[in-house]
Design a protein around this motif. Structure first.
Motif, PDB file in Angstrom:
ATOM      1  N   SER A   3     -12.004   5.775   7.395  1.00 21.49           N
ATOM      2  CA  SER A   3     -12.993   4.698   7.275  1.00 21.49           C
ATOM      3  C   SER A   3     -14.336   5.188   6.746  1.00 21.49           C
ATOM      4  N   ASP A   4     -14.626   6.493   6.848  1.00 18.68           N
ATOM      5  CA  ASP A   4     -15.896   7.011   6.355  1.00 18.68           C
ATOM      6  C   ASP A   4     -15.783   7.579   4.939  1.00 18.68           C
ATOM      7  N   VAL A   5     -14.620   7.412   4.296  1.00 18.35           N
ATOM      8  CA  VAL A   5     -14.393   7.950   2.948  1.00 18.35           C
ATOM      9  C   VAL A   5     -14.701   6.880   1.904  1.00 18.35           C
ATOM     10  N   VAL A   6     -15.505   7.264   0.905  1.00 20.87           N
ATOM     11  CA  VAL A   6     -15.789   6.397  -0.235  1.00 20.87           C
ATOM     12  C   VAL A   6     -15.353   7.146  -1.484  1.00 20.87           C
ATOM     13  N   ALA A  13      -1.401   8.188  -6.915  1.00 23.38           N
ATOM     14  CA  ALA A  13      -0.604   9.017  -6.024  1.00 23.38           C
ATOM     15  C   ALA A  13       0.856   8.584  -6.113  1.00 23.38           C
ATOM     16  N   SER A  14       1.764   9.556  -6.007  1.00 23.36           N
ATOM     17  CA  SER A  14       3.191   9.221  -6.025  1.00 23.36           C
ATOM     18  C   SER A  14       3.708   8.995  -4.606  1.00 23.36           C
ATOM     19  N   VAL A  15       2.825   9.095  -3.630  1.00 22.66           N
ATOM     20  CA  VAL A  15       3.201   8.941  -2.220  1.00 22.66           C
ATOM     21  C   VAL A  15       2.573   7.667  -1.646  1.00 22.66           C
ATOM     22  N   ASP A  16       2.837   7.410  -0.368  1.00 24.77           N
ATOM     23  CA  ASP A  16       2.263   6.258   0.324  1.00 24.77           C
ATOM     24  C   ASP A  16       0.815   6.556   0.705  1.00 24.77           C
ATOM     25  N   LEU A  17      -0.026   5.525   0.670  1.00 19.88           N
ATOM     26  CA  LEU A  17      -1.425   5.679   1.054  1.00 19.88           C
ATOM     27  C   LEU A  17      -1.789   4.664   2.126  1.00 19.88           C
ATOM     28  N   HIS A  18      -2.591   5.105   3.094  1.00 13.91           N
ATOM     29  CA  HIS A  18      -3.198   4.210   4.080  1.00 13.91           C
ATOM     30  C   HIS A  18      -4.704   4.307   3.845  1.00 13.91           C
ATOM     31  N   VAL A  19      -5.306   3.186   3.464  1.00  9.48           N
ATOM     32  CA  VAL A  19      -6.724   3.177   3.100  1.00  9.48           C
ATOM     33  C   VAL A  19      -7.513   2.398   4.138  1.00  9.48           C
ATOM     34  N   ASP A  20      -8.447   3.093   4.807  1.00 16.55           N
ATOM     35  CA  ASP A  20      -9.373   2.430   5.714  1.00 16.55           C
ATOM     36  C   ASP A  20     -10.790   2.482   5.154  1.00 16.55           C
ATOM     37  N   GLY A  21     -11.013   3.283   4.128  1.00 20.79           N
ATOM     38  CA  GLY A  21     -12.340   3.444   3.532  1.00 20.79           C
ATOM     39  C   GLY A  21     -12.538   2.517   2.350  1.00 20.79           C
ATOM     40  N   LYS A  22     -13.384   2.975   1.398  1.00 16.40           N
ATOM     41  CA  LYS A  22     -13.719   2.174   0.221  1.00 16.40           C
ATOM     42  C   LYS A  22     -13.294   2.915  -1.037  1.00 16.40           C
ATOM     43  N   ILE A  23     -12.716   2.161  -1.972  1.00 18.44           N
ATOM     44  CA  ILE A  23     -12.355   2.706  -3.279  1.00 18.44           C
ATOM     45  C   ILE A  23     -13.002   1.828  -4.336  1.00 18.44           C
ATOM     46  N   GLU A  24     -13.778   2.464  -5.214  1.00 18.93           N
ATOM     47  CA  GLU A  24     -14.366   1.754  -6.355  1.00 18.93           C
ATOM     48  C   GLU A  24     -13.687   2.294  -7.598  1.00 18.93           C
ATOM     49  N   LYS A  28      -3.279   3.304  -7.800  1.00 17.47           N
ATOM     50  CA  LYS A  28      -1.846   3.229  -8.060  1.00 17.47           C
ATOM     51  C   LYS A  28      -1.157   4.174  -7.091  1.00 17.47           C
ATOM     52  N   CYS A  29      -0.177   3.652  -6.332  1.00 10.62           N
ATOM     53  CA  CYS A  29       0.547   4.487  -5.376  1.00 10.62           C
ATOM     54  C   CYS A  29       1.913   3.865  -5.101  1.00 10.62           C
ATOM     55  N   ALA A  30       2.741   4.604  -4.337  1.00  7.80           N
ATOM     56  CA  ALA A  30       4.077   4.104  -4.017  1.00  7.80           C
ATOM     57  C   ALA A  30       3.976   2.885  -3.100  1.00  7.80           C
ATOM     58  N   ASN A  31       3.423   3.073  -1.907  1.00 10.97           N
ATOM     59  CA  ASN A  31       3.254   1.989  -0.941  1.00 10.97           C
ATOM     60  C   ASN A  31       1.842   2.065  -0.380  1.00 10.97           C
ATOM     61  N   LEU A  32       1.200   0.917  -0.269  1.00  6.60           N
ATOM     62  CA  LEU A  32      -0.189   0.858   0.190  1.00  6.60           C
ATOM     63  C   LEU A  32      -0.277   0.072   1.486  1.00  6.60           C
ATOM     64  N   VAL A  33      -0.991   0.635   2.453  1.00  2.46           N
ATOM     65  CA  VAL A  33      -1.366  -0.090   3.667  1.00  2.46           C
ATOM     66  C   VAL A  33      -2.891  -0.055   3.701  1.00  2.46           C
ATOM     67  N   GLN A  34      -3.502  -1.231   3.716  1.00  4.42           N
ATOM     68  CA  GLN A  34      -4.961  -1.322   3.707  1.00  4.42           C
ATOM     69  C   GLN A  34      -5.445  -1.846   5.053  1.00  4.42           C
ATOM     70  N   GLY A  35      -6.411  -1.137   5.643  1.00  9.52           N
ATOM     71  CA  GLY A  35      -6.997  -1.543   6.914  1.00  9.52           C
ATOM     72  C   GLY A  35      -7.950  -2.721   6.766  1.00  9.52           C
ATOM     73  N   GLU A  36      -8.260  -3.355   7.889  1.00 10.58           N
ATOM     74  CA  GLU A  36      -9.106  -4.555   7.892  1.00 10.58           C
ATOM     75  C   GLU A  36     -10.499  -4.315   7.331  1.00 10.58           C
ATOM     76  N   ALA A  37     -11.105  -3.165   7.605  1.00 14.86           N
ATOM     77  CA  ALA A  37     -12.477  -2.895   7.170  1.00 14.86           C
ATOM     78  C   ALA A  37     -12.541  -2.272   5.785  1.00 14.86           C
ATOM     79  N   SER A  38     -11.397  -2.074   5.152  1.00 13.84           N
ATOM     80  CA  SER A  38     -11.321  -1.405   3.857  1.00 13.84           C
ATOM     81  C   SER A  38     -11.717  -2.337   2.707  1.00 13.84           C
ATOM     82  N   GLU A  39     -12.270  -1.714   1.651  1.00  9.41           N
ATOM     83  CA  GLU A  39     -12.617  -2.444   0.431  1.00  9.41           C
ATOM     84  C   GLU A  39     -12.083  -1.690  -0.765  1.00  9.41           C
TER      85      GLU A  39
END
Length: 114
Positions: A3-6, A13-24, A28-39
């Motif tokens: 959550s503190d990663v921007v 990524a060719s693997v699964d990602l769980h994103v709780d932080g921010k991406i600007e 592109k990834c295999a499977n994405l799980v995005q957290g509630e506070a993520s942008e």
């Protein structure tokens, strides 16, 4: 991504990602799980995308799950979609047939003299 990663820039990524932080940038990834506070501010491409936060950009996923806390602003292309009660999508929804590949442009026309 915690959550503190921007991240500023594209993420691939060719693997699964769980994103709780921010991406600007695009993701592109295999499977994405995005957290509630993520942008995510950019295009998302994944086999399976479980969206619970903010996505400001297009999404292209074989299977898309839009959780009740999700807010998507952008066009969505999917094969299978689930939108929980309360999930918000502001954009065009386009269904892609199972196994359909991206259509190739026809060859350019040639002028032939008689």
């Amino acid at each position: 991504l915690g959550s503190d990663v921007v991240v500023t820039g594209h993420v691939s990524a060719s693997v699964d990602l769980h994103v709780d932080g921010k991406i600007e940038g695009d993701l592109k990834c295999a499977n994405l799980v995005q957290g509630e506070a993520s942008e995510i501010k950019g295009a998302v491409v994944a086999e399976t995308a479980k969206i619970a936060g903010l996505v400001d950009g297009s999404i292209d996923a074989k299977t898309l799950i839009v959780h009740a806390t999700a807010r998507i602003t952008g066009d969505v292309t999917y094969e299978n979609i689930t939108i929980e009660n309360g999930g918000k999508v502001d954009g065009k929804l386009s269904h892609r047939r199972h196994g359909a590949a991206v259509a190739k442009a026809p060859p350019p026309l040639e002028v032939v003299a008689n």
